[in-house]
Design an enzyme around this catalytic site. Sequence first.
Site, mmCIF file in Angstrom:
data_model
loop_
_atom_site.group_PDB
_atom_site.id
_atom_site.type_symbol
_atom_site.label_atom_id
_atom_site.label_comp_id
_atom_site.label_asym_id
_atom_site.label_seq_id
_atom_site.Cartn_x
_atom_site.Cartn_y
_atom_site.Cartn_z
ATOM 1 N N ASP A 161 5.013 6.893 3.593
ATOM 2 C CA ASP A 161 4.256 6.069 2.987
ATOM 3 C C ASP A 161 3.196 5.318 1.416
ATOM 4 O OD1 ASP A 161 5.225 2.677 2.958
ATOM 5 O OD2 ASP A 161 4.229 2.910 4.206
ATOM 6 N N GLU A 194 7.929 4.682 -1.686
ATOM 7 C CA GLU A 194 6.883 4.674 -2.887
ATOM 8 C C GLU A 194 6.760 3.191 -3.575
ATOM 9 O OE1 GLU A 194 5.839 4.863 -7.174
ATOM 10 O OE2 GLU A 194 7.643 4.615 -5.778
ATOM 11 N N TRP A 195 7.884 1.955 -2.966
ATOM 12 C CA TRP A 195 8.117 0.195 -3.755
ATOM 13 C C TRP A 195 8.997 0.419 -4.671
ATOM 14 C CZ3 TRP A 195 2.613 0.345 -1.719
ATOM 15 C CH2 TRP A 195 2.517 0.450 -0.569
ATOM 16 N N GLY A 196 9.359 1.504 -5.226
ATOM 17 C CA GLY A 196 9.827 1.617 -6.671
ATOM 18 C C GLY A 196 8.732 1.838 -7.628
ATOM 19 N N ASP A 216 8.982 -4.552 0.857
ATOM 20 C CA ASP A 216 9.090 -4.359 1.818
ATOM 21 C C ASP A 216 10.004 -5.580 2.262
ATOM 22 O OD1 ASP A 216 7.416 -2.778 3.019
ATOM 23 O OD2 ASP A 216 6.096 -3.875 4.245
HETATM 24 C C1 GLA Z 1 4.587 -0.591 4.313
HETATM 25 C C2 GLA Z 1 6.258 0.161 4.689
HETATM 26 C C3 GLA Z 1 6.953 -0.697 5.276
HETATM 27 C C4 GLA Z 1 6.508 0.140 7.450
HETATM 28 C C5 GLA Z 1 4.856 -0.633 6.832
HETATM 29 C C6 GLA Z 1 3.384 -0.017 8.218
HETATM 30 O O1 GLA Z 1 4.820 -2.129 4.201
HETATM 31 O O2 GLA Z 1 7.038 -0.088 3.066
HETATM 32 O O3 GLA Z 1 7.620 -0.394 5.920
HETATM 33 O O4 GLA Z 1 6.475 1.185 6.837
HETATM 34 O O5 GLA Z 1 4.160 -0.326 5.236
HETATM 35 O O6 GLA Z 1 2.594 -1.020 7.521
#
Ligand code: GLA
Length: 414
Positions: A161, A194-196, A216
């Site tokens: 993450d 890494e969420w992009g 998310d």
């Molecule tokens: C981030 C990730 C999620 C999850 C949470 C856990 O938000 O994007 O998919 O893994 O952390 O804390």
Amino acid sequence: MKLMKKNILSSFVFLFSIFTFSQGNTHKSESGKYENQALTPPMGWNSWNTFETKIDENLVRETADIMVASGMKDAGYTYIVLDDGWMTRERDKNGNLVPDPVKFPSGMKALIDYVHSKGLKFGLYNCAGTKTCAGYPGTRGYEYQDARFYADLNIDFLKYDWCNTEGINAKEAYTTMSNALKTAGKPIVFSLCEWGDNDPWKWGKPIGNLWRISGDIYPCFNCEFKHPENWSSWGFMKIAEMRKDIRKFSGPDHWNDFDMLEVGNGMTVAEDRSHFTMWSMLASPLIAGNDFRKMSKETLAILTNKELIEINQDKLGIQGFKYSEENGLQIWVKPLSDGNWAITFLNISDISRKINFDWKANPIKDTDFNMEINFATKTYKIKDLWKNKDAGSTKKTFTAELPSHDVITLKLTQ
Ligand code: GLA
């Protein structure tokens, strides 16, 4: 001449020292991901969407049991991944991560062995930052030590993450962990989360097997859910349409990851069907995020729809694209192997829509992957994948009524 002799001598000393050094050094650093770990999008289950940090060994054992008994394993689901919350709040005195002994009293190794004994694979989570998103010890500065820990546990998948990473370069951080995993010597699917934020699709291919492209997911059709701490989670259609022009970066062993599934987590059956369909059309990993112990028949039927899974797992590995949108009626297209295609009609509007699709008037071109269909010169047989029945051929205009937030997915074969 003298100089040449000296050069020859020093080259010899240099080669000799490399030889002796590499002989004695058992921790030679390796680089590059483990190849061919994810030739089709990974399928499995992850604890986060339903349980957050409320996880324990019973949950994992029961989930593994149901994965096998319900037919999910046969449908292709393989990985059981524990997300954030599996550790104690601090490392031990040697700097090692510690699986929480209250949540996992039999020990993490025994649990992993159990999951393996069912013919399934096991994954864990950590973070490139100093702490995970839920505040547990992050891997920053412990990459090689943590990688050895995972290899000793014999895990198969690591989700990595991006919380608490201020001042860290994303490509470097993920490269370091990828090299650490390679050096530890146990093949592990490396999932970049890494969420992009830093365009991982542009640099992730040699490092990892999949990368998140968004923040998310949230179990709604296309809402934005604002958290009080000033960040948002996104309905599945928001994620599906969030990034433009990234499909050419996705393919076998290097997937765009649209986040874990919310099927069975509170949306309507039509919305769950649309969500699963979109993830199949987008060749996204299919990681279920629901409570298997309370799974309805409808949820199980959606998650195990064989033909949709075949679309997702097609070996060409091409991410589908939006062909058109009119009055809330979207058409998505995915080229498949053997010259076949998948076409999805999706109604994003709040009212029912009529479909009237004249194939001949709509030639389809995939400019990213250089493929096309001209229905005027070629006829395809059509199968409706959710109804599981033949629907004629592309000679005739396709007509149907499509309820709000629902889908029709057709497979076109020559
Ligand atoms: C981030 C990730 C999620 C999850 C949470 C856990 O938000 O994007 O998919 O893994 O952390 O804390």
